[in-house]
Design an enzyme around this catalytic site. Structure first.
Site, PDB file in Angstrom:
ATOM      1  N   SER A 289      64.552  60.684  18.079  1.00  0.00           N
ATOM      2  CA  SER A 289      63.402  60.291  17.187  1.00  0.00           C
ATOM      3  C   SER A 289      63.257  60.560  16.061  1.00  0.00           C
ATOM      4  O   SER A 289      63.726  61.954  15.773  1.00  0.00           O
ATOM      5  CB  SER A 289      62.094  60.248  18.099  1.00  0.00           C
ATOM      6  OG  SER A 289      61.524  61.521  17.890  1.00  0.00           O
ATOM      7  N   ASP A 290      62.479  60.117  15.087  1.00  0.00           N
ATOM      8  CA  ASP A 290      62.083  60.814  13.819  1.00  0.00           C
ATOM      9  C   ASP A 290      60.962  61.766  14.328  1.00  0.00           C
ATOM     10  O   ASP A 290      60.420  61.627  15.182  1.00  0.00           O
ATOM     11  CB  ASP A 290      62.114  59.924  12.387  1.00  0.00           C
ATOM     12  CG  ASP A 290      62.308  60.670  11.373  1.00  0.00           C
ATOM     13  OD1 ASP A 290      62.263  61.940  11.250  1.00  0.00           O
ATOM     14  OD2 ASP A 290      62.386  60.009  10.208  1.00  0.00           O
ATOM     15  N   TRP A 291      60.487  62.723  13.255  1.00  0.00           N
ATOM     16  CA  TRP A 291      59.769  63.467  13.582  1.00  0.00           C
ATOM     17  C   TRP A 291      58.254  62.721  13.582  1.00  0.00           C
ATOM     18  O   TRP A 291      57.664  62.406  12.950  1.00  0.00           O
ATOM     19  CB  TRP A 291      59.466  64.651  12.189  1.00  0.00           C
ATOM     20  CG  TRP A 291      58.547  65.650  12.377  1.00  0.00           C
ATOM     21  CD1 TRP A 291      56.964  65.381  12.372  1.00  0.00           C
ATOM     22  CD2 TRP A 291      58.587  67.110  12.400  1.00  0.00           C
ATOM     23  NE1 TRP A 291      56.500  66.679  12.421  1.00  0.00           N
ATOM     24  CE2 TRP A 291      57.462  67.631  12.477  1.00  0.00           C
ATOM     25  CE3 TRP A 291      59.789  67.821  12.177  1.00  0.00           C
ATOM     26  CZ2 TRP A 291      57.085  68.796  12.601  1.00  0.00           C
ATOM     27  CZ3 TRP A 291      59.635  69.143  12.233  1.00  0.00           C
ATOM     28  CH2 TRP A 291      58.408  69.739  12.449  1.00  0.00           C
TER      29      TRP A 291
END
Ligand code: BGC
Length: 751
Positions: A289-291
C-alpha cells in the site's frame, strides 16, 4: 577414447550437478514457500502483511518506540514483515537479529526505502534523467543507487515511479518520466533492470517497485492527492502501459495509490489490483500500500472505519499495509468472522515470502549487512563519474541565439547572478532521504574549475530560512536589496549567467503549485539585469516544466538543468564551456501559461481543430494553443538535417521506416531521432501523434547515418475501451524528426 569419454561424461555430470544446485534455490522457492506457509499461524500471516516505519534510533540494545508504533514485542512475535526507513548496516542488523533469532519462525525482514535517484551520491531527479533519452545511462544510475543502498542494508526500493503526468502543477512530476507512456515504459524498465540486476539474490541488487497504481499522475488540477477521473481510452493506453511493462520485466512489487480512480480508492480497487495486475498481467510479486493509503479509504468515504478499510484492501489485493495499522489491528478478526477468506491472506503471504526468498534473505538474513561494503560504496568515487555523465546528458539546451554558447574559454568578463548559483543543497532535489545536505557541487564551484574570470552577485534570495523535506518552502517575495549590486555587475560584464528557478524542495510529494513562472522576485531580477545587459545565459533549475514566455522571447540563451544531483555544478560548467555538447530532449511539454495545463503532445484532434476565420474553433482568445517548448525538444551546439524518409509497408507486421540524418554543423554532437505515428481512422480515436521509437547516437561534422525503425503490431495497435489490444488496418502517418513538432512525414496504408 574410452578414457576421454569417461572424462567428458564425468565433467558433464559434475557440471549438471553444479547447475542444479545453483538453480535449486530458485526452483525450490514455490515448495519452500508452501512448506513455510503451512507452519504459519493466522497471526503470523498477518504479520508478514504488516510494514512499519522505523525512523528511530536503534543503536541501543533494544529498539525504543520512537515516532513509530513499531514495538520490540511486535518484532519478536512475528507481527512485522517489513520495515521502511531503517538504514545503515548496524541498524538493519539489529532489527533483523531480533526477528531471526527471537521470533518463532525467524522469517527475515525486508528493508524498504525510497531510493529514487541515488542514495548518498545523487544523480539527477528522474524527470531530468529521462531528458537524456539514454536508457543505458539511466539503468547505470539505478544500478549504482542499488549498490550504495544495498551496502547500507536496504533490500527494496519504492521506485521507479512510472506515473504518467501531463500536469506540471503536480509536484511529483520530478519523480517520473514525464508525459509519454512509450518513453515512460522504457525508462521504468531500465530502472527496474538497474535496481534488480541480473541476480536478485546478489548482495548488491534490490527489489524494485512500480508505483503508484494507478493514475496518481492525473490528480485533478495538479493538486496532490486529489480526485482522479480518467476514461478507458486514457487508462488503457496512457496510464497502464508503463505498469504492464514493469510486470513483464519482473518488477517485484507494485505500490498502490492514494487517489480514487473513477469513484473507487485505488487501494481498495479489485479491478486494478486483482483483475488487471494479478489476473490479466500475471503479476507474481506483491502489492504494497502507499503510506497510510489503506486507512485513507475511509477518508475518501468508501469505508466506515479502519476495520472496514482492512477488509476492502485485502479483498482488493493490497498485500502489505504500510503505516495504516489496519491489517495488524483487524485482519485476524476479519478472517475469524468470515469476512475475509484466509486464502486471500495465503496468496498475499506467498507473494511476500517469494520475494524474500528470491532476494536470498532465507539463505542469509544478513546479506545486506556488511560494514566493509558499506564503507567501500557510500560516496564511491566511481559513482561520481557516472553521476557526472548522467547529469551532463540530462541538460536540455532550449535556446541559443547569437551563438552565445558555448562560452569562449578566454577573455570573457562573466557575471554570475542568482542565489541558486551558489547553492549546494537545492540541486539535490527533494527525494534524497539517506543522503547528506549541501553535498552538491554548486555552479560557482563548477565554474571555478574553468578559472576565476567571473564575479558573483546573488541578486536576491530564492527562499527565506532553511528548506527541508517536510515543511512548506518559504519563498522570498519581498527582499530586493541585492538587485542594485547585481545590475551594476551585469553592466560591466560581457556575458551574464543567471541561475534561476525553483528550489529543490518546491517539487516532490505534497508540492503542487498554481504558478509555473520563476518563483519570488526572480522574474523581476531577470528583467532588471536584462535592461542593462541582454547578453544573458539563463540557467534554469527546476523539477517540473516552467511557463517562462518572457524569458523565451527575450533571453538569447536558455539551458534547462533541472535538479542534477551531486555533480550539478560540474555538469553545468562542462556544458557552458562546450566540453559536453548538450543532447537532452524534453520529456514533458513546457506551457506558455498555466491556463494551458494539462498540455501534452499526444492529444486527440477536436471536431474543430483549425480556424475558419471566426471564433468557433477549439482555441483560447488570449493565448496560442501551441506549447512554449514541445515534448522531445532540445537543441545542440551543432545542427542536424533530416532527409529521404522512406516507408515500406509491404509486410503489415514489420513496417520499415528509414531516414537519413546528417550533422551539418561544425561540432560533434548527439541527436535523438524520434518517430511518431498516427492511426488516421480508428474505432477508438487515436492521438494526433504518438512516440513509437527513438534512437540516440553521435555524429561528427558532416557525418551521416541512415536510421531504420521497424514498426510491429506492438507499435501499430492500441487498447480498445475493454482493454483489448487490437491492430486496425487503414491509413497511418509517420513523422520522423528532432522533436514532436518538427520532422519529415509520410502516409502509408496498413493492409
Ligand atoms: C509516497 C510513496 C513512498 C512512500 C514511502 C508515500 O508518501 O507516496 O511514493 O514510497 O511514502 O516513503
Amino acid at each position: 577414447m574410452i578414457r576421454n569419454l569417461t572424462k567428458t561424461s564425468l565433467m558433464l555430470f559434475f557440471l549438471s550437478l553444479l547447475s542444479t544446485t545453483h538453480l535449486s534455490g530458485q526452483q525450490d522457492i514455490p515448495s519452500r514457500v508452501e512448506a513455510l506457509l503451512n507452519k504459519m499461524t493466522l497471526a503470523e500471516k498477518v504479520g508478514q502483511m504488516n510494514q512499519y516505519n522505523g525512523f528511530w534510533d536503534v543503536t541501543g540494545p533494544v529498539p525504543k518506540e520512537g515516532n513509530s508504533k513499531m514495538k520490540y514485542e511486535h518484532l519478536k512475535q512475528g507481527k512485522v514483515g517489513a520495515v521502511l526507513n531503517v538504514r545503515g548496516v548496524e541498524n538493519v542488523r539489529k532489527l533483523q537479529e531480533i526477528v531471526v533469532k527471537e521470533s518463532r519462525l525467524g522469517i527475515p525482514l525486508i528493508f524498504g526505502q525510497d531510493i529514487i535517484h541515488g542514495f548518498k551520491t545523487l544523480t539527477p531527479v528522474p524527470l531530468a534523467e529521462t531528458a537524456s533519452w539514454d536508457l543505458e545511462a539511466i539503468q547505470r544510475s539505478a544500478r549504482n543507487a542499488a549498490v550504495q543502498a544495498s551496502a547500507a542494508g536496504i533490500s527494496w526500493t519504492f521506485a521507479p515511479m512510472v506515473d504518467i503526468s501531463r500536469d506540471a502543477r503536480w509536484g511529483r512530476v520530478m519523480e517520473g518520466a514525464g508525459e509519454d507512456p512509450y518513453l515512460g515504459a522504457l525508462v521504468g524498465v531500465a530502472r527496474i533492470k538497474g535496481f534488480q540486476g541480473d541476480d536478485l539474490a546478489a548482495p548488491n541488487t534490490i527489489a524494485s517497485t512500480a508505483k503508484h497504481f494507478a493514475a496518481y499522475g492525473f490528480a485533478e488540477a495538479g493538486r496532490e492527492y486529489n480526485t482522479v477521473d480518467v476514461g478507458t481510452n486514457t487508462l488503457h493506453n496512457i496510464v497502464f502501459p508503463p505498469f504492464k511493462a514493469a510486470v513483464e520485466n519482473n518488477v517485484k512489487s507494485v505500490m498502490n495509490a492514494f487517489n480514487i480512480l473513477n469513484g473507487v480508492p485505488a487501494t481498495g480497487d479489485a479491478f486494478l489490483q486483482r483483475e488487471m495486475l494479478k489476473d490479466r498481467w500475471g503479476f507474481k510479486g506483491f502489492v504494497i500500500s502507499d503510506w497510510g493509503s489503506i486507512k485513507e479509504i475511509a477518508f475518501h468515504g468508501h469505508a466506515k472505519d479502519l476495520k472496514h478499510t482492512a477488509e476492502l484492501a485485502a479483498k482488493a489485493g493490497s498485500d502489505m499495509d504500510m503505516e495504516s495499522y489496519a491489517y495488524i489491528n483487524h485482519l485476524e478478526a476479519l478472517v475469524k468472522e468470515g469476512k475475509v477468506q484466509e486464502s486471500l491472506l495465503d496468496d498475499a503471504v506467498r507473494r511476500i515470502l517469494t520475494v524474500k526468498m528470491e532476494l536470498g534473505l532465507f539463505e542469509d538474513p544478513y546479506l545486506y549487512c556488511n560494514e566493509e561494503r558499506e564503507k567501500r560504496w557510500l560516496y564511491a568515487a566511481e559513482h561520481d563519474v557516472a553521476a557526472l555523465d548522467m547529469a551532463k546528458k540530462s541538460i536540455v539546451l532550449l535556446k541559443n541565439e547569437k551563438q552565445l554558447l558555448p562560452l569562449a574559454k578566454t577573455q570573457q568578463k562573466i557575471a554570475v547572478i542568482g542565489a541558486l548559483a551558489n547553492d549546494k543543497n537545492s540541486p539535490l532535489g527533494s527525494w534524497r532521504i539517506g543522503s547528506d545536505d549541501n553535498t552538491a557541487i554548486s555552479v560557482i564551484e563548477g565554474l571555478t574549475k574553468y578559472g576565476k574570470n567571473f564575479t558573483y552577485a546573488k541578486g536576491a534570495d530564492l527562499i527565506t530560512g532553511k528548506a527541508n523535506f517536510i515543511d512548506e518552502v518559504k519563498i522570498n517575495e519581498t527582499d530586493r536589496s541585492g538587485f542594485a549590486a547585481a545590475v551594476e555587475l551585469a553592466k560591466n560584464s560581457s556575458v551574464v549567467l543567471m541561475v534561476l528557478g525553483e528550489h529543490g524542495f518546491q517539487s516532490g510529494e505534497g508540492r503542487s503549485r498554481t504558478k509555473l513562472g520563476l518563483p519570488g522576485v526572480q522574474q523581476e531580477l531577470l528583467e532588471a539585469v536584462h535592461a542593462v545587459n541582454p547578453n544573458i545565459v539563463l540557467i534554469l533549475m527546476n523539477g517540473r516544466p516552467l511557463a517562462i514566455p518572457w524569458a523565451a522571447e527575450n533571453i538569447p540563451a536558455i539551458l534547462e538543468t533541472w535538479q542534477l544531483g551531486t555533480q550539478s555544478g560540474n555538469a553545468i560548467a562542462n556544458v557552458l564551456y562546450g566540453d559536453y555538447n548538450p543532447s537532452g530532449k524534453l520529456p514533458m511539454t513546457f506551457p506558455r501559461s498555466v491556463g494551458q495545463v494539462p498540455i501534452y503532445y499526444n492529444h486527440y484532434s477536436t471536431g474543430r481543430p483549425v480556424s475558419e476565420g471566426n471564433v468557433f474553433w477549439s482555441h483560447y482568445s488570449d493565448e496560442a494553443n501551441t506549447p512554449l517548448y514541445p515534448f522531445g525538444f532540445g537543441l545542440s551546439y551543432t545542427q542536424f538535417e533530416y532527409s529521404d524518409l522512406s516507408v515500406d509497408a509491404s509486410n503489415p507486421k514489420a513496417v520499415k521506416v528509414m531516414v537519413t540524418v546528417t550533422n551539418v554543423g561544425s561540432r560533434t554532437g548527439e541527436e535523438v531521432v524520434q518517430l511518431y505515428l498516427q492511426d488516421k481512422v480508428a474505432s477508438v480515436v487515436r492521438p494526433v501523434k504518438e512516440l513509437k521509437g527513438f534512437q540516440k547516437f553521435s555524429l561528427s561534422p558532416k557525418g551521416t547515418k541512415r536510421v531504420s525503425f521497424t514498426l510491429t503490431e506492438k507499435e501499430l495497435g492500441f487498447y480498445n475501451t475493454k482493454g483489448k489490444f487490437i491492430v486496425e488496418p487503414g491509413m497511418f502517418e509517420v513523422q520522423v524528426g528532432t522533436n514532436s513538432q518538427e520532422g519529415l512525414s509520410k502516409s502509408f496504408e496498413l493492409k
